[in-house]
Design a protein around this motif. Structure first.
Motif, PDB file in Angstrom:
ATOM      1  N   VAL A  55       1.853  10.016  -1.337  1.00 30.21           N
ATOM      2  CA  VAL A  55       3.181   9.747  -1.888  1.00 30.21           C
ATOM      3  C   VAL A  55       3.675  10.985  -2.637  1.00 30.21           C
TER       4      VAL A  55
ATOM      5  N   ARG B  19       0.854  -1.190   0.000  1.00 31.84           N
ATOM      6  CA  ARG B  19       0.000   0.000   0.000  1.00 31.84           C
ATOM      7  C   ARG B  19       0.887   1.236   0.000  1.00 31.84           C
ATOM      8  N   HIS B  20       0.245   2.402  -0.072  1.00 33.18           N
ATOM      9  CA  HIS B  20       1.043   3.630  -0.086  1.00 33.18           C
ATOM     10  C   HIS B  20       1.810   3.822   1.224  1.00 33.18           C
ATOM     11  N   GLN B  21       1.288   3.295   2.320  1.00 35.29           N
ATOM     12  CA  GLN B  21       1.979   3.425   3.605  1.00 35.29           C
ATOM     13  C   GLN B  21       3.341   2.719   3.570  1.00 35.29           C
TER      14      GLN B  21
ATOM     15  N   LEU C 260       5.010   1.931   0.847  1.00 33.94           N
ATOM     16  CA  LEU C 260       5.844   2.607  -0.149  1.00 33.94           C
ATOM     17  C   LEU C 260       6.505   3.847   0.449  1.00 33.94           C
TER      18      LEU C 260
ATOM     19  N   THR D 252      -0.718   2.605  -6.168  1.00 36.83           N
ATOM     20  CA  THR D 252       0.007   2.961  -4.942  1.00 36.83           C
ATOM     21  C   THR D 252       1.047   4.041  -5.215  1.00 36.83           C
ATOM     22  N   HIS D 253       1.703   3.962  -6.375  1.00 34.80           N
ATOM     23  CA  HIS D 253       2.753   4.918  -6.717  1.00 34.80           C
ATOM     24  C   HIS D 253       2.189   6.320  -6.957  1.00 34.80           C
TER      25      HIS D 253
ATOM     26  N   HIS E 277      -0.511   7.614  -5.340  1.00 30.24           N
ATOM     27  CA  HIS E 277      -1.330   8.044  -4.211  1.00 30.24           C
ATOM     28  C   HIS E 277      -0.956   9.471  -3.823  1.00 30.24           C
TER      29      HIS E 277
END
Length: 168
Positions: free
Chosen positions: A77, A41-43, A45, A71-72, A74
Motif C-alpha cells: 500500500v 486485506r491490502h489487496q 484496499l 492493512t493500511h 502494508h
C-alpha cells in the motif's frame, strides 16, 4: 418494547455474513466514493484506492486519512502511494477515530440505513449500502467541525493529562 428498554434482535435473527465498506470522501463537497469487498486485506484496499484515484483529477494531490489498521500500513500500500507521487497518507493516533470525518459518514450511514435493518444476504446488504451512497451523493454536504481547532486541542490536552494521571 417497553420504555427504557434497549432494542435487541429476535431469537430467530440470522446473520448472513459480512462485508467491508471502503469509503473516500471529498472534504470540500462531502461527496463519497464507496465500494464493498468480501474481505478486508491490502489487496482490496489497493483496488479501492486505485478506483478512487481515477476519479480525482490527475493534477490534484490526494490526502488520505487512515487509522492504524495493519492493512493500511502494508508495504504494498505504501509502495503504491509512493509510485503515484500524488497520494499522501496521514495516520491518526490510536483511539482517535473522531478525527477522521469519514467516520462521521459511517455514523450517519449506521443510524440511517444499517441499524435495525434486515438484510437477507450479504449481496442484499451490499446493494443497500450502494443505494444509500448513491442517494447521499445526490445532495452531499461537507461535514464541519463544531469546535475550533484551539478548543479541540485544549480538550485533547486535558484528556492526555487525565490519562497520564490515571496511569501514574
Amino acid at each position: 418494547m417497553k420504555p427504557g428498554r434497549c432494542g435487541t434482535m429476535t431469537h430467530d435473527y440470522k446473520r448472513h455474513g459480512t462485508t467491508s465498506l471502503f469509503v473516500a470522501m471529498d472534504m470540500a463537497s462531502g461527496a463519497v466514493i464507496g465500494e464493498t469487498y468480501r474481505r478486508h486485506r491490502h489487496q482490496e484496499l489497493l483496488k479501492f484506492f486505485r478506483k478512487a484515484a481515477k476519479e480525482v483529477p490527475k493534477d490534484q494531490e490526494i490526502h488520505i486519512i487512515l487509522d492504524n489498521y495493519a492493512t493500511h500500513k502494508h508495504q504494498k500500500v505504501g509502495d503504491w502511494a509512493e509510485r503515484t507521487g500524488r497520494v499522501h497518507f496521514h495516520f491518526i493516533p490510536t483511539s482517535s477515530s473522531w478525527m477522521n470525518l469519514v467516520e462521521r459518514f459511517f455514523n450517519t450511514l449506521t443510524r440511517k440505513r444499517i441499524r435495525r435493518g434486515v438484510f437477507h444476504s450479504v449481496a442484499h446488504l451490499e446493494a443497500c449500502l450502494k443505494q444509500y451512497i448513491e442517494t447521499y451523493n445526490e445532495n452531499p454536504r461537507p461535514f464541519t467541525w463544531t469546535k475550533s481547532a484551539a478548543q479541540i486541542l485544549k480538550k485533547v490536552d486535558r484528556a492526555r493529562k487525565a490519562l497520564a494521571a490515571a496511569s501514574a
